[in-house]
Motif scaffolding. Structure first.
Motif, short mmCIF file in Angstrom:
data_model
loop_
_atom_site.label_atom_id
_atom_site.label_comp_id
_atom_site.label_asym_id
_atom_site.label_seq_id
_atom_site.Cartn_x
_atom_site.Cartn_y
_atom_site.Cartn_z
N LEU A 13 63.14 124.37 89.90
CA LEU A 13 61.83 124.53 89.26
C LEU A 13 60.72 124.66 90.30
N TYR A 14 60.82 123.90 91.39
CA TYR A 14 59.83 124.02 92.46
C TYR A 14 59.84 125.43 93.05
N VAL A 15 61.03 125.95 93.31
CA VAL A 15 61.12 127.29 93.89
C VAL A 15 60.53 128.32 92.94
N ILE A 16 60.81 128.17 91.65
CA ILE A 16 60.26 129.12 90.68
C ILE A 16 58.72 129.10 90.73
N PHE A 17 58.13 127.92 90.71
CA PHE A 17 56.67 127.87 90.70
C PHE A 17 56.07 128.22 92.06
N ALA A 18 56.79 127.99 93.14
CA ALA A 18 56.29 128.42 94.44
C ALA A 18 56.27 129.94 94.53
N VAL A 19 57.32 130.58 94.05
CA VAL A 19 57.36 132.04 94.04
C VAL A 19 56.28 132.59 93.12
N ASP A 20 56.07 131.94 92.01
CA ASP A 20 55.02 132.39 91.09
C ASP A 20 53.65 132.27 91.72
N SER A 21 53.42 131.23 92.49
CA SER A 21 52.12 131.10 93.14
C SER A 21 51.93 132.20 94.19
N GLU A 81 48.32 141.62 82.26
CA GLU A 81 49.61 141.45 82.95
C GLU A 81 49.80 140.00 83.40
N MET A 82 48.73 139.37 83.88
CA MET A 82 48.86 138.00 84.35
C MET A 82 49.11 137.05 83.19
N PHE A 83 48.48 137.29 82.03
CA PHE A 83 48.74 136.44 80.89
C PHE A 83 50.17 136.60 80.38
N VAL A 84 50.72 137.81 80.46
CA VAL A 84 52.13 138.01 80.09
C VAL A 84 53.02 137.24 81.07
N PHE A 85 52.71 137.34 82.34
CA PHE A 85 53.47 136.64 83.38
C PHE A 85 53.41 135.13 83.17
N LEU A 86 52.21 134.60 82.93
CA LEU A 86 52.06 133.17 82.70
C LEU A 86 52.72 132.75 81.38
N GLY A 87 52.77 133.65 80.43
CA GLY A 87 53.48 133.36 79.18
C GLY A 87 54.96 133.15 79.40
N PHE A 88 55.56 134.01 80.22
CA PHE A 88 56.98 133.83 80.55
C PHE A 88 57.21 132.50 81.26
N LEU A 89 56.32 132.15 82.16
CA LEU A 89 56.45 130.87 82.86
C LEU A 89 56.33 129.70 81.89
N LYS A 102 62.06 120.90 76.62
CA LYS A 102 62.78 120.65 75.38
C LYS A 102 64.23 120.19 75.64
N LYS A 103 64.83 120.73 76.69
CA LYS A 103 66.19 120.34 77.05
C LYS A 103 66.24 118.97 77.73
N GLY A 104 65.09 118.38 78.05
CA GLY A 104 65.06 117.07 78.67
C GLY A 104 65.27 117.10 80.17
N VAL A 105 65.11 118.27 80.76
CA VAL A 105 65.34 118.39 82.19
C VAL A 105 64.26 117.67 82.98
N LEU A 106 63.05 117.63 82.47
CA LEU A 106 61.94 117.08 83.22
C LEU A 106 61.78 115.57 83.06
N GLU A 107 62.69 114.92 82.35
CA GLU A 107 62.62 113.46 82.19
C GLU A 107 63.35 112.80 83.33
N TRP A 108 62.69 111.86 83.97
CA TRP A 108 63.26 111.15 85.12
C TRP A 108 63.83 109.83 84.62
N THR A 109 65.15 109.79 84.42
CA THR A 109 65.79 108.56 83.95
C THR A 109 66.97 108.20 84.80
N TYR A 144 61.03 125.38 77.62
CA TYR A 144 62.47 125.29 77.42
C TYR A 144 63.06 124.15 78.25
N ALA A 145 62.64 124.05 79.52
CA ALA A 145 63.14 122.97 80.37
C ALA A 145 62.71 121.62 79.82
#
Length: 134
Positions: free
Chosen positions: A80-88, A110-118, A127-134, A124-125
């Motif tokens: 996830l960090y790599v994805i957001f670093a590339v997006d920045s 175009e930027m709003f479409v791009f940010l929409g995909f992000l 909702k799947k519970g990936v971002l919960e630190w347990t 999705y991440a």
């Protein structure tokens, strides 16, 4: 049938001369690495002992098996960090084009479409519970 230009061989020679320089530099690079590895193999001392063949683990003698379980969530956070670093990275060229005359509305959409995909990916991440630190 059309005839090729009279200077076709000269044009081909000029065209392939650029590739020959790249090929020569690539060959020299491979040769340099091969010579360095060969010199290292010839010059290093070879005296294997049981201690040298044992797995090194930060100065501590290894205990137990070599297999360790690693939590997958750490890789997900890194991904996830790599994805957001590339997006920045994509935001900086967008900001420069956005200021150019005639590109404002198009690049904004175009930027709003791009940010929409992000956002969809992040939701999705979440909702799947990936971002919960347990």
């Amino acid at each position: 049938m059309p005839q090729p230009p009279a200077d076709a061989p000269a044009l081909a020679a000029d065209y392939f001369q650029g590739y020959s320089v790249v090929g020569l530099l690539a060959a020299l690079g491979v040769l340099f690495v091969a010579v360095a590895f060969g010199a290292g193999r010839l010059l290093r001392p070879v005296a294997p002992t049981p201690e040298k063949l044992m797995t090194y683990e930060c100065g501590v003698d290894p205990v137990g098996e070599g297999w360790a379980h690693t939590q997958v969530r750490y890789y997900v956070y890194a991904f996830l960090y790599v994805i957001f670093a590339v997006d920045s990275i994509f935001l900086f060229p967008w900001a420069t084009v956005f200021a150019a005359p005639g590109y404002g509305a198009t690049t904004l959409v175009e930027m709003f479409v791009f940010l929409g995909f992000l956002t969809v990916g992040l939701l999705y991440a979440y909702k799947k519970g990936v971002l919960e630190w347990t």
